[in-house]
Structures are given as structure tokens and as C-alpha cells.
Design a protein around this motif. Structure first.
Motif, short mmCIF file in Angstrom:
data_model
loop_
_atom_site.label_atom_id
_atom_site.label_comp_id
_atom_site.label_asym_id
_atom_site.label_seq_id
_atom_site.Cartn_x
_atom_site.Cartn_y
_atom_site.Cartn_z
N PRO A 153 0.79 -1.24 0.00
CA PRO A 153 0.00 0.00 0.00
C PRO A 153 0.82 1.28 0.00
O PRO A 153 0.25 2.36 0.11
N LEU A 154 2.14 1.15 -0.13
CA LEU A 154 3.02 2.32 -0.05
C LEU A 154 2.63 3.42 -1.04
O LEU A 154 2.71 4.61 -0.72
N ILE A 155 2.18 3.01 -2.23
CA ILE A 155 1.92 3.98 -3.30
C ILE A 155 0.44 4.28 -3.50
O ILE A 155 0.08 5.09 -4.36
N ASP A 156 -0.42 3.64 -2.73
CA ASP A 156 -1.86 3.68 -3.00
C ASP A 156 -2.43 5.09 -3.11
O ASP A 156 -3.12 5.42 -4.08
N GLU A 157 -2.18 5.91 -2.12
CA GLU A 157 -2.79 7.24 -2.08
C GLU A 157 -2.32 8.10 -3.25
O GLU A 157 -3.13 8.79 -3.89
N LYS A 158 -1.04 8.04 -3.56
CA LYS A 158 -0.52 8.85 -4.67
C LYS A 158 -1.07 8.39 -6.01
O LYS A 158 -1.35 9.21 -6.89
N VAL A 159 -1.24 7.09 -6.17
CA VAL A 159 -1.82 6.55 -7.40
C VAL A 159 -3.28 6.99 -7.52
O VAL A 159 -3.72 7.43 -8.59
N GLN A 160 -4.03 6.88 -6.44
CA GLN A 160 -5.43 7.32 -6.45
C GLN A 160 -5.54 8.78 -6.85
O GLN A 160 -6.38 9.16 -7.68
N ASN A 161 -4.68 9.61 -6.29
CA ASN A 161 -4.73 11.05 -6.57
C ASN A 161 -4.29 11.38 -7.98
O ASN A 161 -4.90 12.23 -8.65
N GLU A 162 -3.24 10.74 -8.44
CA GLU A 162 -2.68 11.05 -9.77
C GLU A 162 -3.68 10.77 -10.88
O GLU A 162 -3.83 11.56 -11.81
N TRP A 163 -4.38 9.64 -10.80
CA TRP A 163 -5.31 9.27 -11.88
C TRP A 163 -6.78 9.44 -11.47
O TRP A 163 -7.66 8.97 -12.17
N LYS A 164 -6.98 10.12 -10.32
CA LYS A 164 -8.34 10.45 -9.87
C LYS A 164 -9.26 9.21 -9.88
O LYS A 164 -10.35 9.22 -10.47
N LEU A 165 -8.79 8.18 -9.23
CA LEU A 165 -9.51 6.91 -9.20
C LEU A 165 -10.48 6.87 -8.02
O LEU A 165 -10.33 7.59 -7.04
N ASN A 166 -11.46 6.00 -8.15
CA ASN A 166 -12.45 5.82 -7.10
C ASN A 166 -11.77 5.42 -5.79
O ASN A 166 -11.00 4.45 -5.76
N PRO A 167 -12.01 6.15 -4.70
CA PRO A 167 -11.34 5.83 -3.43
C PRO A 167 -11.72 4.47 -2.85
O PRO A 167 -11.05 3.97 -1.95
#
Length: 200
Positions: A153-167
Motif C-alpha cells: 500500500p506504499l503507493i496507493d494514495e498517490k496513485v489514487q490522486n494522480e489518476w483520480k480513481l475511485n477511493p
């Protein structure tokens, strides 16, 4: 498929030596992944898997995010080795497939079928695994090499934010791929008699 199913399964391997090229078009890659998403089974027909395909600058951006996240936690003396592995095995590829599970689907099933509540997260992981295997095998059958990575999960939040994915989407795995430049070594197998049993 150029091989039959058994041959394709047997031939699927982990490739760490890949390049930023593909023997098939982007359209064919998308078609292949869409085929898997449509046809791979899921518990209760939940269809909880979500796939994100990153190509071009988006593929590069993903691995930049991963490198930045690792730099913040890996000791400086070890980071160069980590960086070299990412640059020569993942970032250098043609694209990356991100595997997610929609946890809202899982939670709704838990509410609808409370007697199976504890099973649905497990079945969700199994659904993701089947998608990973199907896509991995079909990519390789199309002439691409791939590997399966887990920087979540190290990158999860940044990936979600970068591609505006469903939380509600939970990142499960990452699959970098590209044209292989080197075949993997021989695969070692434990005796089949220790792993497969028949009672007649």
C-alpha cells in the motif's frame, strides 16, 4: 492464441528483462485486457475487479511515483540497488497493468449475505488473482514479457490522486510488461507427488 491453452499456461514466466516496445498494437493490448475483464469469473458474479492500463507517459509516471515513495523509506545505501532494479526491470517496459478490487462491491455483498461476510474479502483476492493470471498469460502469448509486483500500500494514495480513481478501489498488484530481451532461466518444480493427490 498462437499456443493452445496448456502450452500458454506452461510458457508463462516472470520476465525482468523487457524493453519499451510491443509486438502488438495498443488497441490489441486493450482488447486482450478487456477480454479478460469480461470473461474471468468472480464469486457471486460480483465482477469486483477494476483494471487500469498505463501506457506511455502514464506508465513512466507510475514508476516515478513508486521510486519517490521508496526513496522516502529505503536507506540511502540500499536505495541505489532498488532504483536499478526498477529502472532495468519495470520502468524500462512498455506499459503497466494495475489490478484493483472495488471494496464497495465487496462490502455490499457482506451486507447482503452476512453468513458469508468473512469470505468475501478472500474471494475478492481470488478474483483478482484469476485476472492477474489470465492477463499475464495472454500478454505473454502475444509476445510480451511481464512480471507481477506489489508496491502497495506504499503507493496507493498517490496513485489514487494522480489518476483520480475511485477511493473505494483497493490496489492489489502491478504488472509491468514489454518486449522481452532475455529468456528467464529454467524453472524449478517441487515433485508433483508432494502437491497433487488423487483418491479413486
Amino acid at each position: 492464441m498462437t499456443r493452445n491453452f496448456k502450452e500458454a499456461v506452461e510458457h508463462r514466466r516472470t520476465y525482468y528483462n523487457i524493453t519499451n516496445s510491443s509486438p502488438i498494437s495498443d488497441h490489441e493490448i486493450k482488447e486482450l485486457i478487456a477480454f479478460a475483464v469480461k470473461n474471468v469469473p468472480s464469486a457471486f458474479n460480483s465482477q469486483s475487479t477494476r483494471i487500469v492500463l498505463l501506457l506511455g507517459k502514464n506508465h513512466k509516471k507510475f514508476w516515478d511515483i513508486t521510486k519517490e515513495a521508496l526513496k522516502a523509506i529505503v536507506p540511502a545505501e540500499a536505495f541505489e540497488k532498488t532504483l536499478a532494479k526498477i529502472n532495468t526491470s519495470f520502468d524500462c517496459g512498455y506499459g503497466t497493468v494495475l489490478f484493483f478490487e472495488d471494496m464497495e462491491v465487496v462490502e455490499n455483498l457482506q451486507k447482503a449475505f452476512p453468513s458469508y461476510k468473512d469470505n468475501f474479502p478472500v474471494w475478492s483476492q481470488q478474483t483478482s488473482a484469476m485476472h492477474q493470471f489470465a492477463i499475464w498469460t495472454m500478454l505473454e502469448d502475444a509476445g510480451l514479457g511481464a512480471s507481477l509486483q506489489h508496491y502497495n500500500p506504499l503507493i496507493d494514495e498517490k496513485v489514487q490522486n494522480e489518476w483520480k480513481l475511485n477511493p473505494n478501489w483497493k490496489l492489489i498488484a502491478q504488472m509491468p510488461f514489454g518486449t522481452p530481451t532475455k529468456e528467464p532461466g529454467e524453472k524449478e518444480f517441487n515433485p508433483i507427488q508432494e502437491r497433487f493427490f488423487t483418491f479413486e
